[in-house]
Design a protein around this motif. Structure first.
Motif, PDB file in Angstrom:
ATOM      1  N   LEU A   1       7.017  -1.786   9.451  1.00  0.00           N
ATOM      2  CA  LEU A   1       8.065  -1.378   8.512  1.00  0.00           C
ATOM      3  C   LEU A   1       7.566  -1.291   7.059  1.00  0.00           C
ATOM      4  CD1 LEU A   1      11.007  -0.551   8.387  1.00  0.00           C
ATOM      5  CD2 LEU A   1      11.598  -2.924   7.961  1.00  0.00           C
ATOM      6  N   PRO A   2       6.741  -2.236   6.570  1.00  0.00           N
ATOM      7  CA  PRO A   2       6.249  -2.098   5.191  1.00  0.00           C
ATOM      8  C   PRO A   2       5.416  -0.827   4.981  1.00  0.00           C
ATOM      9  CG  PRO A   2       5.932  -4.346   5.929  1.00  0.00           C
ATOM     10  CD  PRO A   2       6.374  -3.549   7.123  1.00  0.00           C
ATOM     11  N   LYS A   3       4.584  -0.472   5.952  1.00  0.00           N
ATOM     12  CA  LYS A   3       3.790   0.756   5.839  1.00  0.00           C
ATOM     13  C   LYS A   3       4.698   1.977   5.807  1.00  0.00           C
ATOM     14  CE  LYS A   3      -0.247  -0.985   8.303  1.00  0.00           C
ATOM     15  NZ  LYS A   3      -1.066  -0.837   9.502  1.00  0.00           N
ATOM     16  N   ALA A   4       5.724   1.975   6.645  1.00  0.00           N
ATOM     17  CA  ALA A   4       6.655   3.108   6.674  1.00  0.00           C
ATOM     18  C   ALA A   4       7.426   3.205   5.358  1.00  0.00           C
ATOM     19  CB  ALA A   4       7.622   2.958   7.848  1.00  0.00           C
ATOM     20  N   MET A   5       7.824   2.082   4.799  1.00  0.00           N
ATOM     21  CA  MET A   5       8.544   2.092   3.528  1.00  0.00           C
ATOM     22  C   MET A   5       7.664   2.626   2.397  1.00  0.00           C
ATOM     23  SD  MET A   5      11.609   1.045   4.064  1.00  0.00           S
ATOM     24  CE  MET A   5      12.256   0.389   2.566  1.00  0.00           C
ATOM     25  N   ARG A   6       6.371   2.220   2.382  1.00  0.00           N
ATOM     26  CA  ARG A   6       5.437   2.743   1.382  1.00  0.00           C
ATOM     27  C   ARG A   6       5.276   4.241   1.521  1.00  0.00           C
ATOM     28  NH1 ARG A   6       1.324  -1.868   1.576  1.00  0.00           N
ATOM     29  NH2 ARG A   6       1.786  -1.387   3.642  1.00  0.00           N
ATOM     30  N   PHE A   7       5.155   4.719   2.763  1.00  0.00           N
ATOM     31  CA  PHE A   7       4.995   6.140   3.037  1.00  0.00           C
ATOM     32  C   PHE A   7       6.225   6.917   2.557  1.00  0.00           C
ATOM     33  CE2 PHE A   7       5.385   9.832   5.895  1.00  0.00           C
ATOM     34  CZ  PHE A   7       4.156  10.429   5.683  1.00  0.00           C
ATOM     35  N   VAL A   8       7.393   6.418   2.877  1.00  0.00           N
ATOM     36  CA  VAL A   8       8.636   7.085   2.459  1.00  0.00           C
ATOM     37  C   VAL A   8       8.763   7.051   0.931  1.00  0.00           C
ATOM     38  CG1 VAL A   8      11.152   6.895   2.521  1.00  0.00           C
ATOM     39  CG2 VAL A   8       9.842   6.723   4.621  1.00  0.00           C
ATOM     40  N   GLY A   9       8.436   5.926   0.324  1.00  0.00           N
ATOM     41  CA  GLY A   9       8.504   5.813  -1.135  1.00  0.00           C
ATOM     42  C   GLY A   9       7.558   6.768  -1.834  1.00  0.00           C
ATOM     43  N   TYR A  10       6.349   6.929  -1.281  1.00  0.00           N
ATOM     44  CA  TYR A  10       5.369   7.854  -1.852  1.00  0.00           C
ATOM     45  C   TYR A  10       5.919   9.275  -1.849  1.00  0.00           C
ATOM     46  CZ  TYR A  10       1.162  10.721  -2.157  1.00  0.00           C
ATOM     47  OH  TYR A  10       0.239  11.665  -2.502  1.00  0.00           O
ATOM     48  N   TRP A  11       6.462   9.712  -0.715  1.00  0.00           N
ATOM     49  CA  TRP A  11       6.950  11.096  -0.625  1.00  0.00           C
ATOM     50  C   TRP A  11       8.227  11.308  -1.418  1.00  0.00           C
ATOM     51  CZ3 TRP A  11       3.991  14.926   0.271  1.00  0.00           C
ATOM     52  CH2 TRP A  11       2.838  14.745   1.011  1.00  0.00           C
ATOM     53  N   VAL A  12       9.050  10.284  -1.540  1.00  0.00           N
ATOM     54  CA  VAL A  12      10.254  10.409  -2.377  1.00  0.00           C
ATOM     55  C   VAL A  12       9.846  10.572  -3.842  1.00  0.00           C
ATOM     56  CG1 VAL A  12      12.247   9.124  -3.262  1.00  0.00           C
ATOM     57  CG2 VAL A  12      11.831   9.247  -0.816  1.00  0.00           C
ATOM     58  N   SER A  13       8.844   9.797  -4.297  1.00  0.00           N
ATOM     59  CA  SER A  13       8.395   9.919  -5.688  1.00  0.00           C
ATOM     60  C   SER A  13       7.750  11.277  -5.943  1.00  0.00           C
ATOM     61  CB  SER A  13       7.431   8.790  -6.051  1.00  0.00           C
ATOM     62  OG  SER A  13       6.230   8.925  -5.319  1.00  0.00           O
ATOM     63  N   ARG A  14       7.012  11.794  -4.968  1.00  0.00           N
ATOM     64  CA  ARG A  14       6.431  13.150  -5.124  1.00  0.00           C
ATOM     65  C   ARG A  14       7.535  14.187  -5.229  1.00  0.00           C
ATOM     66  NH1 ARG A  14       0.918  14.290  -3.079  1.00  0.00           N
ATOM     67  NH2 ARG A  14       1.593  16.388  -3.600  1.00  0.00           N
ATOM     68  N   ALA A  15       8.577  14.073  -4.398  1.00  0.00           N
ATOM     69  CA  ALA A  15       9.689  15.031  -4.436  1.00  0.00           C
ATOM     70  C   ALA A  15      10.416  14.942  -5.778  1.00  0.00           C
ATOM     71  CB  ALA A  15      10.656  14.761  -3.284  1.00  0.00           C
ATOM     72  N   ARG A  16      10.613  13.727  -6.299  1.00  0.00           N
ATOM     73  CA  ARG A  16      11.256  13.580  -7.608  1.00  0.00           C
ATOM     74  C   ARG A  16      10.410  14.208  -8.706  1.00  0.00           C
ATOM     75  NH1 ARG A  16      13.595   7.420  -7.830  1.00  0.00           N
ATOM     76  NH2 ARG A  16      15.361   7.761  -6.432  1.00  0.00           N
ATOM     77  N   GLY A  17       9.094  14.051  -8.635  1.00  0.00           N
ATOM     78  CA  GLY A  17       8.197  14.653  -9.628  1.00  0.00           C
ATOM     79  C   GLY A  17       8.287  16.169  -9.625  1.00  0.00           C
ATOM     80  N   VAL A  18       8.311  16.757  -8.419  1.00  0.00           N
ATOM     81  CA  VAL A  18       8.429  18.213  -8.309  1.00  0.00           C
ATOM     82  C   VAL A  18       9.777  18.670  -8.861  1.00  0.00           C
ATOM     83  CG1 VAL A  18       8.615  20.116  -6.662  1.00  0.00           C
ATOM     84  CG2 VAL A  18       6.798  18.440  -6.417  1.00  0.00           C
TER      85      VAL A  18
END
Length: 152
Positions: free
Chosen positions: A25-42
């Motif tokens: 679960l921690p790895k999945a949360m990091r992965f989801v957080g990374y892609w959410v931050s990339r989407a917010r940046g775009v």
């Protein structure tokens, strides 16, 4: 934009805990957080580009309105010949001699300041005394005291 209630978020967290498992679960949360931050940046970059384009379009529109208003004012109130005279009056510079008001004062350039040379301090020489019998003192002996024993 998206409205997620705390109960819905807790339900998603429970399903993720059951499906993914507590180990990954921690790895999945990091992965989801990374892609959410990339989407917010775009999205932020897109929004700032869109805002700058809107500002430029508004400025062009305002400049166009100002030019039209200026043309309208100039048509309604044309300048009179007296107002145009200072702009069109030619000055003949060949007939005018230069007038000297004051004689210029020419002064010599000041000398650059040179800092004084540093003065060397005199070096004191140390003299070494020769050891004599009268100067010799007996060295004090250190006596170590035994460490106190801790009572147990």
């Amino acid at each position: 934009m998206f409205d997620i209630a705390p109960t819905e978020l807790m339900l998603v967290g429970m399903v993720a805990l059951i499906v993914i498992g507590p180990k990954d679960l921690p790895k999945a949360m990091r992965f989801v957080g990374y892609w959410v931050s990339r989407a917010r940046g775009v999205a932020r970059q897109f929004r700032s580009g869109f805002d700058s384009m809107m500002r430029e379009a508004e400025l062009q529109e305002m400049e166009k309105k100002w030019a039209e208003e200026n043309e309208r004012i100039m048509r309604e109130h044309p300048p009179t010949p007296q107002q145009m005279l200072p702009m069109t009056q030619a000055i003949d510079h060949e007939d005018v001699a230069p007038v000297l008001v004051e004689a210029p004062v020419i002064a010599a350039a000041p000398e650059p300041e040179v800092p004084p040379a540093p003065v060397a301090k005199p070096v004191r020489k140390r003299t070494v005394k020769a050891a004599t019998d009268t100067d010799a003192k007996p060295a004090a002996k250190r006596v170590r005291k035994p460490a106190a024993k801790a009572e147990s």
